[in-house]
Design a protein around this motif. Sequence first.
Motif, PDB file in Angstrom:
ATOM      1  N   ALA A   2      34.067  45.698  39.654  1.00  0.00           N
ATOM      2  CA  ALA A   2      34.674  44.431  39.241  1.00  0.00           C
ATOM      3  C   ALA A   2      35.422  43.816  40.406  1.00  0.00           C
ATOM      4  CB  ALA A   2      35.630  44.658  38.068  1.00  0.00           C
TER       5      ALA A   2
ATOM      6  N   LEU B 294      37.071  39.661  41.781  1.00  0.00           N
ATOM      7  CA  LEU B 294      37.316  38.266  41.422  1.00  0.00           C
ATOM      8  C   LEU B 294      36.289  37.402  42.127  1.00  0.00           C
ATOM      9  CD1 LEU B 294      41.126  37.472  41.253  1.00  0.00           C
ATOM     10  CD2 LEU B 294      39.384  37.264  39.467  1.00  0.00           C
ATOM     11  N   ASP B 295      35.447  36.775  41.334  1.00  0.00           N
ATOM     12  CA  ASP B 295      34.369  35.971  41.882  1.00  0.00           C
ATOM     13  C   ASP B 295      34.811  34.515  41.940  1.00  0.00           C
ATOM     14  OD1 ASP B 295      31.536  35.720  42.684  1.00  0.00           O
ATOM     15  OD2 ASP B 295      31.413  34.471  40.898  1.00  0.00           O
ATOM     16  N   ALA B 296      34.713  33.949  43.129  1.00  0.00           N
ATOM     17  CA  ALA B 296      35.117  32.551  43.307  1.00  0.00           C
ATOM     18  C   ALA B 296      33.895  31.654  43.250  1.00  0.00           C
ATOM     19  CB  ALA B 296      35.823  32.387  44.648  1.00  0.00           C
ATOM     20  N   LEU B 297      33.961  30.611  42.447  1.00  0.00           N
ATOM     21  CA  LEU B 297      32.897  29.609  42.443  1.00  0.00           C
ATOM     22  C   LEU B 297      32.963  28.817  43.744  1.00  0.00           C
ATOM     23  CD1 LEU B 297      32.598  27.747  39.027  1.00  0.00           C
ATOM     24  CD2 LEU B 297      30.933  29.169  40.189  1.00  0.00           C
TER      25      LEU B 297
ATOM     26  N   ASP C 241      39.842  29.161  38.668  1.00  0.00           N
ATOM     27  CA  ASP C 241      38.524  29.298  38.056  1.00  0.00           C
ATOM     28  C   ASP C 241      37.894  30.659  38.338  1.00  0.00           C
ATOM     29  OD1 ASP C 241      38.709  26.663  37.207  1.00  0.00           O
ATOM     30  OD2 ASP C 241      37.784  25.893  39.045  1.00  0.00           O
ATOM     31  N   ASP C 242      38.526  31.447  39.205  1.00  0.00           N
ATOM     32  CA  ASP C 242      37.965  32.746  39.549  1.00  0.00           C
ATOM     33  C   ASP C 242      37.825  33.581  38.282  1.00  0.00           C
ATOM     34  OD1 ASP C 242      38.173  31.871  42.108  1.00  0.00           O
ATOM     35  OD2 ASP C 242      39.682  33.323  42.738  1.00  0.00           O
ATOM     36  N   ILE C 243      36.738  34.311  38.196  1.00  0.00           N
ATOM     37  CA  ILE C 243      36.572  35.188  37.035  1.00  0.00           C
ATOM     38  C   ILE C 243      36.344  36.620  37.486  1.00  0.00           C
ATOM     39  CG2 ILE C 243      35.678  33.445  35.428  1.00  0.00           C
ATOM     40  CD1 ILE C 243      32.895  34.838  36.115  1.00  0.00           C
ATOM     41  N   PRO C 244      36.804  37.565  36.664  1.00  0.00           N
ATOM     42  CA  PRO C 244      36.531  38.968  36.962  1.00  0.00           C
ATOM     43  C   PRO C 244      35.072  39.266  36.642  1.00  0.00           C
ATOM     44  CG  PRO C 244      37.752  38.770  34.895  1.00  0.00           C
ATOM     45  CD  PRO C 244      37.559  37.381  35.416  1.00  0.00           C
ATOM     46  N   LEU C 245      34.295  39.500  37.671  1.00  0.00           N
ATOM     47  CA  LEU C 245      32.860  39.722  37.501  1.00  0.00           C
ATOM     48  C   LEU C 245      32.557  41.200  37.713  1.00  0.00           C
ATOM     49  CD1 LEU C 245      30.219  38.104  37.001  1.00  0.00           C
ATOM     50  CD2 LEU C 245      29.973  37.936  39.481  1.00  0.00           C
TER      51      LEU C 245
ATOM     52  N   ARG D   6      27.330  29.489  37.458  1.00  0.00           N
ATOM     53  CA  ARG D   6      28.008  30.735  37.155  1.00  0.00           C
ATOM     54  C   ARG D   6      27.037  31.889  36.924  1.00  0.00           C
ATOM     55  NH1 ARG D   6      32.568  32.109  38.638  1.00  0.00           N
ATOM     56  NH2 ARG D   6      33.924  30.759  37.441  1.00  0.00           N
TER      57      ARG D   6
ATOM     58  N   ARG E  55      22.608  35.225  42.843  1.00  0.00           N
ATOM     59  CA  ARG E  55      22.607  34.718  44.225  1.00  0.00           C
ATOM     60  C   ARG E  55      21.764  35.595  45.146  1.00  0.00           C
ATOM     61  NH1 ARG E  55      29.042  33.763  43.864  1.00  0.00           N
ATOM     62  NH2 ARG E  55      28.917  32.421  42.053  1.00  0.00           N
TER      63      ARG E  55
ATOM     64  N   ALA F 185      34.820  43.812  32.512  1.00  0.00           N
ATOM     65  CA  ALA F 185      35.815  43.464  33.531  1.00  0.00           C
ATOM     66  C   ALA F 185      36.745  42.397  32.984  1.00  0.00           C
ATOM     67  CB  ALA F 185      35.126  42.954  34.794  1.00  0.00           C
ATOM     68  N   TYR F 186      38.026  42.603  33.212  1.00  0.00           N
ATOM     69  CA  TYR F 186      39.029  41.605  32.810  1.00  0.00           C
ATOM     70  C   TYR F 186      40.176  41.654  33.795  1.00  0.00           C
ATOM     71  CZ  TYR F 186      41.968  45.340  30.875  1.00  0.00           C
ATOM     72  OH  TYR F 186      42.756  46.451  30.724  1.00  0.00           O
ATOM     73  N   LEU F 187      40.979  40.617  33.781  1.00  0.00           N
ATOM     74  CA  LEU F 187      42.140  40.589  34.660  1.00  0.00           C
ATOM     75  C   LEU F 187      43.264  41.355  33.998  1.00  0.00           C
ATOM     76  CD1 LEU F 187      42.564  37.128  36.392  1.00  0.00           C
ATOM     77  CD2 LEU F 187      42.274  39.388  37.423  1.00  0.00           C
TER      78      LEU F 187
ATOM     79  N   PRO G  18      41.210  42.769  38.885  1.00  0.00           N
ATOM     80  CA  PRO G  18      40.013  42.835  38.050  1.00  0.00           C
ATOM     81  C   PRO G  18      39.719  44.300  37.730  1.00  0.00           C
ATOM     82  CG  PRO G  18      39.410  42.399  40.330  1.00  0.00           C
ATOM     83  CD  PRO G  18      40.903  42.493  40.294  1.00  0.00           C
TER      84      PRO G  18
ATOM     85  N   VAL H   3      37.717  47.232  35.495  1.00  0.00           N
ATOM     86  CA  VAL H   3      36.481  47.453  34.736  1.00  0.00           C
ATOM     87  C   VAL H   3      36.591  48.767  33.978  1.00  0.00           C
ATOM     88  CG1 VAL H   3      35.352  48.322  36.840  1.00  0.00           C
ATOM     89  CG2 VAL H   3      33.963  47.740  34.853  1.00  0.00           C
TER      90      VAL H   3
ATOM     91  N   THR I  15      39.036  35.175  30.189  1.00  0.00           N
ATOM     92  CA  THR I  15      37.617  35.267  30.527  1.00  0.00           C
ATOM     93  C   THR I  15      37.298  36.695  30.941  1.00  0.00           C
ATOM     94  OG1 THR I  15      37.566  32.974  31.262  1.00  0.00           O
ATOM     95  CG2 THR I  15      35.788  34.404  32.030  1.00  0.00           C
TER      96      THR I  15
ATOM     97  N   SER J  51      33.879  39.542  31.820  1.00  0.00           N
ATOM     98  CA  SER J  51      32.436  39.691  32.003  1.00  0.00           C
ATOM     99  C   SER J  51      32.051  41.082  31.538  1.00  0.00           C
ATOM    100  CB  SER J  51      32.017  39.441  33.452  1.00  0.00           C
ATOM    101  OG  SER J  51      32.588  40.381  34.317  1.00  0.00           O
TER     102      SER J  51
END
Lengths: 223, 223
Positions: free
Chosen positions: A36, A38-41, A48-52, B6, B10, B36-38, B51, B53, B84, B86
């Motif tokens: 996991a 923090l993914d930045a767009l 807007d970063d989300i934990p990916l 999103r 990639r 995964a969460y903050l 983040p 997991v 949010t 994932s």
Amino acid sequence: MPDGERTRVRRLPDRQVFDRTSLDAILDEALIAHVAYLDALPGGDEDDDIPLVLPFACARDGDTLLLHGSTGAGLLRACAAGTTISVEVTHLDALVVARSTFDHSMNYRSAVVIGVPEVVPDDEKAAALDVLVDHLLPGRSAEVRRPTRKELAATTVVRLSLATASVKVRAKGAATDPGDGEDRSVWAGILPLALVADAPVAEADVPDAVPVPPSVRAAAARE
Amino acid sequence: MPDGERTRVRRLPDRQVFDRTSLDAILDEALIAHVAYLDALPGGDEDDDIPLVLPFACARDGDTLLLHGSTGAGLLRACAAGTTISVEVTHLDALVVARSTFDHSMNYRSAVVIGVPEVVPDDEKAAALDVLVDHLLPGRSAEVRRPTRKELAATTVVRLSLATASVKVRAKGAATDPGDGEDRSVWAGILPLALVADAPVAEADVPDAVPVPPSVRAAAARE
């Protein structure tokens, strides 16, 4: 392993195991790790970063965990910029089948490692890739062509210290609520699960005279 | 499924599969999901959030994915506050054994779902727990005692929309670099892997006359 606030298991702390041996055993059996970050767009705001969470191949190397991937991968770019990640490895050992919906559970061995990974320098990258491939298939790196400079340049390897880690294990049968204790007509127990290997399958262009190599035979017997 | 920024894969976009059928198949085979969460430290600053997991049991319920746990669990408290997350599910199907270190890989089917989960309301919680237990062991909820009000109160269930999701699959043999093409003396192929069930093990207090129930027999045959 520090027993700090960050790595304290908040739920069911009786399932937490702190010794390094347990951590190493879980990591050494792992084929993939769930990472996991923090993914930045692109062009997005920090809010807007989300934990990916994404799966990665992994390998323990001493007191670190190695992860690798394409130099362009989002996680690895984030690591190069210096970011905190967490890495989770879980081995599912059984479904726990109880006498009530509530008491159903799973037996598992799980580890979480948290930290800021560092990028493995170029002059150590080839050795790190050997560790990664030999983790999956011990001895394989000596059986194959080593990476070219171009291949090395296309690959980023990071290592994460195991200093902040937590292990959680459940390894027992089904709980039975005292209220359900009289009625033994309902079956309870476990359904053991394991990741196992089937017979290796050669590519069509492998001559019949070329045997399955020792690394693959050993892995097939191990899994 | 929206093909937005999103959820765009990639790296190696040729491995991405967009159809909902593939997503459902991957989720329906999943026993655990990696979430995964903050995670906020008690008393910590927002900048200290990491983040995190963790593994959770999961079950698809129509157009949502259900997760559940103790009402006190950090993830579920974060979900109740609106955050949010994932969720990643990965099935590892094979080690891919190549003629060079670089071309080693894995065959897998992986899904990532991103969104803000909602807490399942109290009056739908018992039904959601049935879905969760029946996902692991189809038919099991009808074989056991249903949750009490106290058990329901101790459990939080959240559901995450499948609207924003991405699927990535690798299902092929080993790549061979053209430069390695002449030398076929090095074995290449795949080592298939699968999660399989062993024979169910009854608790010691289950009378001999009580057979392994249909739900467990079916799951043992399926895995």
